[in-house]
Structure formats: C-alpha cells, structure tokens
Design an enzyme around this catalytic site. Sequence first.
Site, PDB file in Angstrom:
ATOM      1  CG  HIS A  71       9.975  11.454  -9.222  1.00  0.00           C
ATOM      2  ND1 HIS A  71       9.867  12.416 -10.192  1.00  0.00           N
ATOM      3  CD2 HIS A  71       8.898  10.651  -9.373  1.00  0.00           C
ATOM      4  CE1 HIS A  71       8.772  12.217 -10.902  1.00  0.00           C
ATOM      5  NE2 HIS A  71       8.153  11.154 -10.421  1.00  0.00           N
ATOM      6  CD  GLN A 115      -0.011   5.237 -14.892  1.00  0.00           C
ATOM      7  OE1 GLN A 115       0.556   4.193 -14.591  1.00  0.00           O
ATOM      8  NE2 GLN A 115       0.047   6.303 -14.109  1.00  0.00           N
TER       9      GLN A 115
HETATM   10  O1  PAF Z   1       2.849   7.695  -9.863  1.00  0.00           O
HETATM   11  C1  PAF Z   1       3.358   7.257 -10.912  1.00  0.00           C
HETATM   12  O2  PAF Z   1       4.387   7.738 -11.383  1.00  0.00           O
HETATM   13  C2  PAF Z   1       2.694   6.096 -11.618  1.00  0.00           C
HETATM   14  O3  PAF Z   1       1.319   6.159 -11.522  1.00  0.00           O
HETATM   15  C3  PAF Z   1       3.229   4.725 -11.187  1.00  0.00           C
HETATM   16  C4  PAF Z   1       2.917   4.450  -9.721  1.00  0.00           C
HETATM   17  C5  PAF Z   1       4.720   4.649 -11.411  1.00  0.00           C
HETATM   18  C6  PAF Z   1       2.555   3.628 -12.005  1.00  0.00           C
HETATM   19  O4  PAF Z   1       2.819   3.781 -13.366  1.00  0.00           O
END
Ligand code: PAF
Length: 292
Positions: free
Chosen positions: A38, A62
């Site tokens: 990140h 998700q």
């Molecule tokens: O990759 C992620 O961390 C997630 O899928 C995102 C893009 C923040 C969407 O919740």
Amino acid sequence: MTTLLDTPQQASRWCQRQRDTGKSIGYVPTMGALHDGHLSLVRRSVSENDITCVSIFINPLQFNNPEDLESYPRSMESDLVMLQEAGCDMVYTGSLETFFPDQTSSLENSVPVEPVKLRGLEADCRPGHLEGVKAIVERLFATVGQCSAYFGEKDFQQTLLVKDIANRHGEIDVVVCPTVRETSGLAMSSRNQRLSTAALELASCLYQALVEADNAWRQGERNPLRLEQLMQDKLDRPGIEIEYATVRDPLNWTIDTPTHLNDSAQALIAAYIDGVRLIDNLALGSCGCSES
Ligand code: PAF
C-alpha cells in the site's frame, strides 16, 4: 499533518476544494491493515500529484464469506501513522450507510461494465466479490472525483474491473503498480498477517510456481495447459489447497483457459494456506528473475 475525515461526503468537499485551487489529486483506495505494498502506491501518488488522499474502508459488500470479513485485520492507528510518514494529505473513512445513503447494501443503479470482467476465476471462487468491489469503487471514485487512482497489480481481475469503471466514469486515470514482494517472493497482503511462520514459508511456493511458468514461457512454451500443469506441480505440497493455477490472455480476458496464447499471458494463482486465501499473478515474460 494528515487530515482525517469520517465520511465520504466530507472527503468529497475536501477534494473539490483542492481542485478549486488547481491542485492535482492522487488517490489510493484501501481496506486498511496497510503494508509496504500500500505504501508504495501512496509514495508513487505523492511523487506524481500535488495532493494524495487515501480511503480506509472494509467494504462488507465484497466479502462473500462472513468469517473472512470478521477476521480481516484492522489496524487504524498504525495505518494513520504510516500514512502520515508516507506524505499522505488526507485519509477518509465511512460506513456502509454513508457510502450508500440512498441504497444501503443494494448493488443496483451502478454503471454497467463489460460482463466478461465480472466472470471467471475470482468471480467463480468468490461469488458476488467483484460486484461488491464494483459497487464500492464506483462510490469511491464518485467521492474523490477527478484524480489518478493507484491500484496494486496483485488483484489482477480487480485492476481489469476498475479500469473499465474508470473508462466509463471519464475523470479517473487508473495507475496499476507492480506487486511488492517479501524477500521470499511472497506477494505482500494484509492477509499475510494471519499466517504462521511455517505457513509464510510455504506461501512463497505461489511465487515460485509463477516463476516456473515464467521460465517455461521464456523458453517458448505457449501451451496454456502445460503452463498450468507446471504451476500445479510446484504447488502440489501438503498444506496448500489450490483454487486455481491458470493462465489468461490479459488483453482478451476469457472465463475459461484460452485454447492458445500468443504474445501476452498472465499466470494467476489462488490458494488456501492455513485457512487463509492468498492470490498472486505474474505477466509471463516480465519477471526479472530466472530462478526456478
Ligand atoms: O483492493 C482493495 O483493497 C479493495 O478491493 C478496494 C479497491 C479498496 C475496494 O474495497
């Protein structure tokens, strides 16, 4: 000093104020539990834009498995310290209700994407996952507005989907950044925190399997089934439960394994180790390594 905002509505106004003063915005969407992968996105954004903002929101839409959602690592305090150090200007969070004030958890009314982008591999293994990503990414993009948005290549299908969303949105430039790896080759992931030391070691087999396919590709192997077999053989170890170890043409996404490959191929793996689901992928022919 990094500004911390609690709702997408506040974030939207903040971003608009930055644009009104002529500043370019770089944006890194995350679900927190930040690691060097990140931070590499944040640093790239800082180097390429006037202002960088990051969202931290664990999107329940998700997660197809409630236990996975429950056990997803959370570390807001240390995340904020890391973001401040990386030069992030604004962090925003929110709740399902503040992201979807009009339709809470419904996925209706969203922008259509090319249907094939929502099918195969991750779509088959995690029903509803990509639709959930699509729903939140649309909201995240609508919140930040015109920006360059940075995504890691580790979530390969997600990058295909977000590029498609961004094309339809019109104001977002998606920048896909290379996967950051541990020295063992293991792709950095928030989920790695849940692995024991032995499992972490075993997990490096995922990368080794991708490298195996890459080596074969460099030696001229173009048969998708043989490339798959090489990866599966490498992953055939006690403690590794393969969901898929396969190849796709990244420029022409297909639900099933293509019958032949030409110039480009992406090797993709999903496997459980210690009950933790890990994914990784590699553009064949792109890896600077040649070890097996
Ligand atoms: O990759 C992620 O961390 C997630 O899928 C995102 C893009 C923040 C969407 O919740």
